[in-house]
Design an enzyme around this catalytic site. Sequence first.
Site, PDB file in Angstrom:
ATOM      1  N   ILE A 136       0.838  -1.201   0.000  1.00 10.97           N
ATOM      2  CA  ILE A 136       0.000   0.000   0.000  1.00 10.97           C
ATOM      3  C   ILE A 136       0.878   1.259   0.000  1.00 10.97           C
ATOM      4  CG2 ILE A 136      -1.877   1.218   1.179  1.00 10.97           C
ATOM      5  CD1 ILE A 136      -2.692  -1.543   2.387  1.00 10.97           C
ATOM      6  N   ASP A 159      11.881   2.715   5.433  1.00  9.23           N
ATOM      7  CA  ASP A 159      11.433   1.317   5.372  1.00  9.23           C
ATOM      8  C   ASP A 159      12.640   0.410   5.618  1.00  9.23           C
ATOM      9  OD1 ASP A 159       8.757  -0.073   3.629  1.00  9.23           O
ATOM     10  OD2 ASP A 159      10.457  -1.309   4.271  1.00  9.23           O
ATOM     11  N   ASN A 160      12.430  -0.635   6.395  1.00 10.97           N
ATOM     12  CA  ASN A 160      13.549  -1.560   6.652  1.00 10.97           C
ATOM     13  C   ASN A 160      13.616  -2.699   5.631  1.00 10.97           C
ATOM     14  OD1 ASN A 160      11.454  -3.213   7.372  1.00 10.97           O
ATOM     15  ND2 ASN A 160      12.105  -3.532   9.492  1.00 10.97           N
ATOM     16  N   ALA A 180       3.916   0.978   8.089  1.00 13.54           N
ATOM     17  CA  ALA A 180       4.780  -0.150   8.466  1.00 13.54           C
ATOM     18  C   ALA A 180       4.163  -0.975   9.588  1.00 13.54           C
ATOM     19  CB  ALA A 180       6.141   0.369   8.907  1.00 13.54           C
ATOM     20  N   THR A 227      -7.232  -1.015  10.593  1.00 15.88           N
ATOM     21  CA  THR A 227      -7.794  -2.185   9.909  1.00 15.88           C
ATOM     22  C   THR A 227      -9.205  -2.514  10.400  1.00 15.88           C
ATOM     23  OG1 THR A 227      -7.575  -4.608   9.772  1.00 15.88           O
ATOM     24  CG2 THR A 227      -6.535  -3.563  11.631  1.00 15.88           C
ATOM     25  N   TYR A 258      -2.976  -9.030  16.131  1.00 12.46           N
ATOM     26  CA  TYR A 258      -2.832  -8.061  15.033  1.00 12.46           C
ATOM     27  C   TYR A 258      -3.838  -6.924  15.213  1.00 12.46           C
ATOM     28  CZ  TYR A 258      -3.486  -6.024  10.381  1.00 12.46           C
ATOM     29  OH  TYR A 258      -3.630  -5.144   9.336  1.00 12.46           O
ATOM     30  N   HIS A 296      -3.507 -13.202   0.830  1.00 18.89           N
ATOM     31  CA  HIS A 296      -4.746 -12.534   0.432  1.00 18.89           C
ATOM     32  C   HIS A 296      -5.406 -13.222  -0.759  1.00 18.89           C
ATOM     33  CE1 HIS A 296      -3.017  -8.808   2.557  1.00 18.89           C
ATOM     34  NE2 HIS A 296      -3.882  -9.415   3.343  1.00 18.89           N
ATOM     35  N   LEU A 297      -6.731 -13.221  -0.729  1.00 15.33           N
ATOM     36  CA  LEU A 297      -7.500 -14.025  -1.677  1.00 15.33           C
ATOM     37  C   LEU A 297      -7.244 -13.667  -3.149  1.00 15.33           C
ATOM     38  CD1 LEU A 297      -9.691 -16.172  -2.155  1.00 15.33           C
ATOM     39  CD2 LEU A 297     -11.376 -14.323  -2.073  1.00 15.33           C
ATOM     40  N   ARG A 325     -10.859 -21.086   7.970  1.00 20.22           N
ATOM     41  CA  ARG A 325      -9.628 -20.541   8.557  1.00 20.22           C
ATOM     42  C   ARG A 325     -10.013 -19.902   9.892  1.00 20.22           C
ATOM     43  NH1 ARG A 325      -6.433 -16.083   5.073  1.00 20.22           N
ATOM     44  NH2 ARG A 325      -8.199 -14.833   5.753  1.00 20.22           N
TER      45      ARG A 325
HETATM   46  N1  NAD Z   1      -3.243  -5.296   2.848  1.00 17.94           N
HETATM   47  C1  NAD Z   1      -4.439  -5.160   3.455  1.00 17.94           C
HETATM   48  O1  NAD Z   1      -5.481  -5.673   2.991  1.00 17.94           O
HETATM   49  C2  NAD Z   1      -4.555  -4.345   4.715  1.00 17.94           C
HETATM   50  C3  NAD Z   1      -5.797  -4.290   5.359  1.00 17.94           C
HETATM   51  C4  NAD Z   1      -5.908  -3.523   6.526  1.00 17.94           C
HETATM   52  C5  NAD Z   1      -4.810  -2.826   7.007  1.00 17.94           C
HETATM   53  N2  NAD Z   1      -3.618  -2.909   6.382  1.00 17.94           N
HETATM   54  C6  NAD Z   1      -2.474  -2.166   6.939  1.00 17.94           C
HETATM   55  O2  NAD Z   1      -1.843  -1.418   5.917  1.00 17.94           O
HETATM   56  C7  NAD Z   1      -0.452  -1.295   6.159  1.00 17.94           C
HETATM   57  C8  NAD Z   1       0.318  -1.689   4.922  1.00 17.94           C
HETATM   58  O3  NAD Z   1      -0.014  -3.011   4.542  1.00 17.94           O
HETATM   59  P1  NAD Z   1       0.674  -3.688   3.280  1.00 17.94           P
HETATM   60  O4  NAD Z   1      -0.264  -4.705   2.769  1.00 17.94           O
HETATM   61  O5  NAD Z   1       1.193  -2.639   2.365  1.00 17.94           O
HETATM   62  O6  NAD Z   1       1.900  -4.424   3.996  1.00 17.94           O
HETATM   63  P2  NAD Z   1       3.397  -4.646   3.464  1.00 17.94           P
HETATM   64  O7  NAD Z   1       3.986  -5.739   4.298  1.00 17.94           O
HETATM   65  O8  NAD Z   1       3.423  -4.807   1.983  1.00 17.94           O
HETATM   66  O9  NAD Z   1       4.101  -3.261   3.825  1.00 17.94           O
HETATM   67  C9  NAD Z   1       4.616  -2.946   5.090  1.00 17.94           C
HETATM   68  C10 NAD Z   1       5.933  -2.206   4.893  1.00 17.94           C
HETATM   69  O10 NAD Z   1       6.439  -1.802   6.162  1.00 17.94           O
HETATM   70  C11 NAD Z   1       7.829  -2.125   6.242  1.00 17.94           C
HETATM   71  N3  NAD Z   1       8.140  -2.322   7.668  1.00 17.94           N
HETATM   72  C12 NAD Z   1       7.584  -3.246   8.507  1.00 17.94           C
HETATM   73  N4  NAD Z   1       8.117  -3.117   9.737  1.00 17.94           N
HETATM   74  C13 NAD Z   1       9.005  -2.080   9.686  1.00 17.94           C
HETATM   75  C14 NAD Z   1       9.875  -1.476  10.639  1.00 17.94           C
HETATM   76  N5  NAD Z   1       9.966  -1.929  11.901  1.00 17.94           N
HETATM   77  N6  NAD Z   1      10.652  -0.439  10.248  1.00 17.94           N
HETATM   78  C15 NAD Z   1      10.595   0.003   8.971  1.00 17.94           C
HETATM   79  N7  NAD Z   1       9.794  -0.525   8.022  1.00 17.94           N
HETATM   80  C16 NAD Z   1       9.012  -1.563   8.370  1.00 17.94           C
HETATM   81  C17 NAD Z   1       7.976  -3.371   5.381  1.00 17.94           C
HETATM   82  O11 NAD Z   1       9.298  -3.576   4.927  1.00 17.94           O
HETATM   83  C18 NAD Z   1       7.011  -3.078   4.240  1.00 17.94           C
HETATM   84  O12 NAD Z   1       7.640  -2.366   3.206  1.00 17.94           O
HETATM   85  C19 NAD Z   1      -0.162  -2.190   7.366  1.00 17.94           C
HETATM   86  O13 NAD Z   1      -0.058  -1.380   8.513  1.00 17.94           O
HETATM   87  C20 NAD Z   1      -1.391  -3.079   7.464  1.00 17.94           C
HETATM   88  O14 NAD Z   1      -1.651  -3.479   8.787  1.00 17.94           O
HETATM   89  C21 NAD Z   1      -3.458  -3.652   5.252  1.00 17.94           C
HETATM   90  O1  GDU Z   2      -6.471 -19.061   0.059  1.00 21.00           O
HETATM   91  C1  GDU Z   2      -7.427 -18.418   0.513  1.00 21.00           C
HETATM   92  C2  GDU Z   2      -7.272 -17.122   1.078  1.00 21.00           C
HETATM   93  C3  GDU Z   2      -8.392 -16.489   1.586  1.00 21.00           C
HETATM   94  N1  GDU Z   2      -9.608 -17.089   1.535  1.00 21.00           N
HETATM   95  C4  GDU Z   2     -10.789 -16.399   2.079  1.00 21.00           C
HETATM   96  O2  GDU Z   2     -10.912 -15.173   1.396  1.00 21.00           O
HETATM   97  C5  GDU Z   2     -11.439 -14.168   2.263  1.00 21.00           C
HETATM   98  C6  GDU Z   2     -10.500 -12.980   2.251  1.00 21.00           C
HETATM   99  O3  GDU Z   2      -9.280 -13.369   2.870  1.00 21.00           O
HETATM  100  P1  GDU Z   2      -7.980 -12.441   2.862  1.00 21.00           P
HETATM  101  O4  GDU Z   2      -6.907 -13.198   3.585  1.00 21.00           O
HETATM  102  O5  GDU Z   2      -7.714 -11.981   1.473  1.00 21.00           O
HETATM  103  O6  GDU Z   2      -8.442 -11.176   3.676  1.00 21.00           O
HETATM  104  P2  GDU Z   2      -8.969 -11.065   5.180  1.00 21.00           P
HETATM  105  O7  GDU Z   2     -10.385 -10.606   5.065  1.00 21.00           O
HETATM  106  O8  GDU Z   2      -8.696 -12.252   5.978  1.00 21.00           O
HETATM  107  O9  GDU Z   2      -7.954  -9.985   5.725  1.00 21.00           O
HETATM  108  C7  GDU Z   2      -8.148  -8.600   5.652  1.00 21.00           C
HETATM  109  O10 GDU Z   2      -8.706  -8.176   6.846  1.00 21.00           O
HETATM  110  C8  GDU Z   2      -7.943  -8.506   7.983  1.00 21.00           C
HETATM  111  C9  GDU Z   2      -8.744  -7.979   9.130  1.00 21.00           C
HETATM  112  O11 GDU Z   2      -9.882  -8.762   9.318  1.00 21.00           O
HETATM  113  C10 GDU Z   2      -6.554  -7.881   7.916  1.00 21.00           C
HETATM  114  O12 GDU Z   2      -6.590  -6.494   8.056  1.00 21.00           O
HETATM  115  C11 GDU Z   2      -5.876  -8.268   6.617  1.00 21.00           C
HETATM  116  O13 GDU Z   2      -4.624  -7.587   6.468  1.00 21.00           O
HETATM  117  C12 GDU Z   2      -6.780  -7.920   5.467  1.00 21.00           C
HETATM  118  O14 GDU Z   2      -6.241  -8.313   4.245  1.00 21.00           O
HETATM  119  C13 GDU Z   2     -11.541 -14.832   3.636  1.00 21.00           C
HETATM  120  O15 GDU Z   2     -12.854 -15.225   3.824  1.00 21.00           O
HETATM  121  C14 GDU Z   2     -10.658 -16.064   3.540  1.00 21.00           C
HETATM  122  O16 GDU Z   2     -11.086 -17.135   4.319  1.00 21.00           O
HETATM  123  C15 GDU Z   2      -9.772 -18.350   0.984  1.00 21.00           C
HETATM  124  O17 GDU Z   2     -10.873 -18.894   0.944  1.00 21.00           O
HETATM  125  N2  GDU Z   2      -8.676 -18.970   0.481  1.00 21.00           N
END
Ligand code: NAD
Ligand code: GDU
Length: 327
Positions: A12, A31-32, A73, A116, A140, A188-189, A281
């Site tokens: 993101i 970023d680390n 992060a 989240t 989390y 992620h799905l 799950r």
């Molecule tokens: N992907 C989703 O669907 C989703 C949903 C809800 C919330 N979020 C939140 O969005 C944010 C970004 O998610 P993402 O999917 O891009 O994750 P990501 O893992 O791709 O990105 C996280 C980044 O943070 C860096 N990082 C982690 N720990 C660090 C540290 N201690 N110091 C410096 N850098 C650090 C990682 O190297 C990475 O580049 C997260 O906080 C996550 O909880 C994501």
């Molecule tokens: O191989 C897979 C992967 C996922 N799923 C299903 O697909 C749906 C979406 O799953 P994701 O893992 O893509 O997403 P989540 O809804 O579990 O997770 C999202 O919401 C979470 C909070 O509930 C966190 O914030 C997480 O980072 C964010 O991606 C879920 O019902 C999961 O059970 C499958 O059936 N098969």
Amino acid sequence: MKVLVVGGAGYIGSHMVKMLLGEGHDVITFDNLSSGYRDAVVGGTFVQADLADKAALEEVFVKHAPDAVMHFASYIQVGESVRHPDKYYLNNFTNTMNLLDAMVKHGVNYFIFSSTAAVFGEPEYVPIDEAHAKNPLNPYGRSKLMVEQALGDYERAYGIKSVCLRYFNAAGADPEGQLGERHEPETHLIPLVLQAISGRRDNITVFGRDYDTPDGTCIRDYIHIVDLCSAHSLALRKLMETNISRRYNLGNGAGFSVQEVIAAAQKVTGKPIKVAEGERREGDPARLVADASLARSELGWKPVYADLETIIQHAWQWESKTVGKPV
Ligand SMILES: NC(=O)c1ccc[n+]([C@@H]2O[C@H](COP(=O)([O-])OP(=O)(O)OC[C@H]3O[C@@H](n4cnc5c(N)ncnc54)[C@H](O)[C@@H]3O)[C@@H](O)[C@H]2O)c1
Ligand SMILES: O=c1ccn([C@@H]2O[C@H](COP(=O)(O)OP(=O)(O)O[C@H]3O[C@H](CO)[C@H](O)[C@H](O)[C@H]3O)[C@@H](O)[C@H]2O)c(=O)[nH]1
């Protein structure tokens, strides 16, 4: 404006850096690279350092004097957080406190935080609005809620103004094809479905068909990464105008089941997919859908890519570039 993007090399964050640069801001990415990629940071200044390293944080604030901080992060895997809560509380909470302390010390008052849907836990009703009870089911979600709560204290004591954005399911990719989702391992799905279609995986496993939903599979609210990023831009602008801290839920307000996502991916790609049946799950609520009307009315936020097929199309464009690469 000078914006410090922490976690800007991740999925993101990297899209956010691209958007901020496009809007003409100065961007410093911190970023680390624990789960991010240097080549995903398409411009601006890059600092490779860890939030645990207070000296590195100090140096960034002294050298770059940002006007605002966007914080992406964290560790993001719900299942891992149950097995290793220490890791999640340390990185997602304690390290965030290091960042906030550096902001306080250097008089930087504006903070946008990646929260989240997991802060809500099992929904009492859907769509979920901001007033919904917060009962996270795992470390989390708790680590994110703890930051939200600490932000209230930091505002009262030190004047830090914040917007917490609670994303539902971030999905899709840069429409220009430059950036996309690169989690390792991927959980992620949508990317998993597309990897199964491209042949990088054998199949997609559906985690449970016995939920209380029309087709028995879980329903989620998928939000395009670019729409997510535009909400951050709007939130920062509004925060600096009003000086009022806010929390917003971000989603499209439409839910799609796992089965519907698989069908849409087949339609978009025109290719078949092998589907395997799996157990539920642990910790998956049946239905998570956002009520994002507050973000729409207060920020003027309007998702541009709300359509699930467009989200999948952009993710497929990205997946198509990686054919032949191991997952
Ligand atoms: N992907 C989703 O669907 C989703 C949903 C809800 C919330 N979020 C939140 O969005 C944010 C970004 O998610 P993402 O999917 O891009 O994750 P990501 O893992 O791709 O990105 C996280 C980044 O943070 C860096 N990082 C982690 N720990 C660090 C540290 N201690 N110091 C410096 N850098 C650090 C990682 O190297 C990475 O580049 C997260 O906080 C996550 O909880 C994501
Ligand atoms: O191989 C897979 C992967 C996922 N799923 C299903 O697909 C749906 C979406 O799953 P994701 O893992 O893509 O997403 P989540 O809804 O579990 O997770 C999202 O919401 C979470 C909070 O509930 C966190 O914030 C997480 O980072 C964010 O991606 C879920 O019902 C999961 O059970 C499958 O059936 N098969």
